[in-house]
Design a protein around this motif. Structure first.
Motif, short mmCIF file in Angstrom:
data_model
loop_
_atom_site.label_atom_id
_atom_site.label_comp_id
_atom_site.label_asym_id
_atom_site.label_seq_id
_atom_site.Cartn_x
_atom_site.Cartn_y
_atom_site.Cartn_z
N CYS A 92 0.93 -1.25 -0.01
CA CYS A 92 0.08 -0.03 0.03
C CYS A 92 0.86 1.28 0.03
O CYS A 92 1.70 1.49 0.97
CB CYS A 92 -0.99 -0.02 1.29
N ALA A 93 0.64 2.29 -0.98
CA ALA A 93 1.66 3.30 -1.29
C ALA A 93 1.19 4.23 0.26
O ALA A 93 2.14 5.07 0.20
CB ALA A 93 1.41 3.98 -2.54
N ASP A 94 0.03 4.20 0.48
CA ASP A 94 -0.32 5.30 1.35
C ASP A 94 -0.26 5.03 3.01
O ASP A 94 -1.29 5.55 3.57
CB ASP A 94 -1.67 5.68 0.95
N VAL A 95 0.67 4.28 3.32
CA VAL A 95 0.62 3.78 4.74
C VAL A 95 0.87 5.18 5.65
O VAL A 95 0.61 4.96 6.92
CB VAL A 95 1.85 2.75 4.97
N GLY A 96 1.41 6.21 5.02
CA GLY A 96 1.52 7.42 5.85
C GLY A 96 -0.14 7.90 6.54
O GLY A 96 0.14 8.85 7.27
N ARG A 97 -0.88 7.34 5.68
CA ARG A 97 -2.55 7.82 6.14
C ARG A 97 -2.65 6.97 7.56
O ARG A 97 -3.79 7.25 7.99
CB ARG A 97 -3.32 7.54 5.05
N ILE A 98 -2.00 6.19 7.99
CA ILE A 98 -2.34 5.33 9.26
C ILE A 98 -1.56 5.76 10.22
O ILE A 98 -0.10 5.74 10.28
CB ILE A 98 -2.10 3.71 8.82
N ARG A 99 -2.04 6.14 11.55
CA ARG A 99 -1.36 6.30 12.72
C ARG A 99 -1.16 5.20 13.67
O ARG A 99 -2.09 4.32 13.74
CB ARG A 99 -1.90 7.42 13.37
N ALA A 100 -0.18 5.15 14.60
CA ALA A 100 -0.23 4.24 15.56
C ALA A 100 -1.32 4.09 16.47
O ALA A 100 -1.79 5.21 16.79
CB ALA A 100 0.99 4.47 16.38
N GLY A 101 -1.98 2.99 16.45
CA GLY A 101 -3.31 2.67 17.40
C GLY A 101 -4.51 3.04 16.62
O GLY A 101 -5.63 2.47 17.21
N ASP A 102 -4.40 3.40 15.31
CA ASP A 102 -5.63 3.29 14.67
C ASP A 102 -6.13 1.99 14.28
O ASP A 102 -5.43 1.20 14.39
CB ASP A 102 -5.25 3.95 13.13
N SER A 103 -7.36 1.89 14.06
CA SER A 103 -8.22 0.71 13.94
C SER A 103 -8.12 0.41 12.65
O SER A 103 -8.82 1.05 11.85
CB SER A 103 -9.41 0.69 14.75
N ILE A 104 -7.79 -0.85 12.21
CA ILE A 104 -7.54 -1.11 10.50
C ILE A 104 -8.26 -2.46 10.32
O ILE A 104 -8.02 -3.44 10.86
CB ILE A 104 -6.08 -1.19 10.27
N ASP A 105 -9.14 -2.27 9.27
CA ASP A 105 -9.68 -3.52 8.58
C ASP A 105 -9.18 -3.63 7.31
O ASP A 105 -8.77 -2.57 6.62
CB ASP A 105 -11.12 -3.07 8.19
N PHE A 106 -9.19 -4.90 6.86
CA PHE A 106 -8.63 -4.79 5.39
C PHE A 106 -9.16 -6.09 4.62
O PHE A 106 -9.63 -7.01 5.14
CB PHE A 106 -6.95 -5.30 5.65
N ASN A 107 -9.35 -5.97 3.45
CA ASN A 107 -9.71 -7.08 2.37
C ASN A 107 -8.48 -7.25 1.32
O ASN A 107 -8.52 -6.46 0.29
CB ASN A 107 -11.02 -6.58 1.88
N PRO A 108 -7.98 -8.30 1.44
CA PRO A 108 -6.80 -8.49 0.51
C PRO A 108 -7.31 -8.82 -0.90
O PRO A 108 -6.71 -8.20 -1.95
CB PRO A 108 -6.12 -9.81 1.10
N VAL A 109 -8.43 -9.28 -1.00
CA VAL A 109 -8.69 -9.77 -2.38
C VAL A 109 -9.26 -8.51 -3.19
O VAL A 109 -9.23 -8.52 -4.35
CB VAL A 109 -9.86 -10.93 -2.49
#
Lengths: 161, 161
Positions: A102-119
């Protein structure tokens, strides 16, 4: 299912993930020292389902399988980074650890709650409400990852055939 | 064994390697258009054993297996780049195409004669006399690559067992 983000910088190499001086021990001991040189609290405080967010070239530096294995052992649900060391990426999926480019990892901060859908190739930051794109992982490859990796997947397939 | 280098820039994606509009055809036709949008002479003039040198994120953009397959079909002996798209890297090795991570690809010029030893992690530029380091590929993985990739390797192993 969403997990808390732990955020790291560029060039987290396999020696940071699985420090050389613990390689003579088993994965439990190696995992206890995973990433300690950059974040001493990590191994003790990471919870099952948490997400590791890295910078460029995550997992570079050696073919050490213990690097993705340590993260998996600690219950990390996925690693997200703009780019990965090739062998680390390969080992991660083979060991059943999701690795998302993901090129935009800078948009994620420590402690943020993250969901993902790889497919689908999407990452949802539940804390900020943002949706980020990531490189999709083909469904057949995710089937292998969800079976726990290459060996359990092959065993399952051979039992079925 | 040494091959001539073809040098490309950053972000050569799978659509440049295996253009979408030819995907309905077989690999022979797809390969004929490999990299044509950046180097129209490539597919016609590349010789068996030649080396493709790329920039960052070589093979990014999709899980299209035809991207490494086209290079392999054209006889490319190895792709060398500072970083690869993860799925491209994975597909390349699975299809028997050597992919080498090397930070110093800027030391290689078009037409240079290049030797490489993936297990030792070295690339020799016979034209300039320089030796470059690359990430080593473990011997067991190179055994798979040298067998022609994952499927031929598994078939061979199953025949032997």
């Amino acid at each position: 299912m969403s997990g808390r983000a732990w955020v790291f910088g560029d060039n987290m190499d396999t020696d940071v993930l699985a420090p050389g001086r613990y390689m003579k021990f088993g994965i439990e001991e190696i995992a206890r020292h995973c990433l300690e040189s950059v974040e001493p609290r990590f191994a003790a405080e990471v919870r099952s389902g948490d997400i590791v967010v890295g910078g460029r070239n995550f997992g570079m530096g050696s073919s050490r399988e213990q690097a993705p294995q340590a993260l998996k052992h600690l219950g990390v649900a996925a690693v997200i980074a703009p780019s990965f060391g090739g062998i680390f990426y390969r080992n991660a999926l083979n060991l059943g650890l999701v690795a998302l480019e993901c090129a935009d990892v800078g948009r994620i901060r420590a402690g943020d709650s993250i969901d993902f859908n790889p497919v689908a190739g999407v990452i949802d930051n539940r804390t900020t409400g943002e949706r980020l794109k990531c490189e999709p992982i083909p469904a057949h490859l995710m089937a292998m990852v969800n079976d726990g990796g290459l060996l359990p997947h092959l065993e399952k397939r051979l039992r079925q055939s």
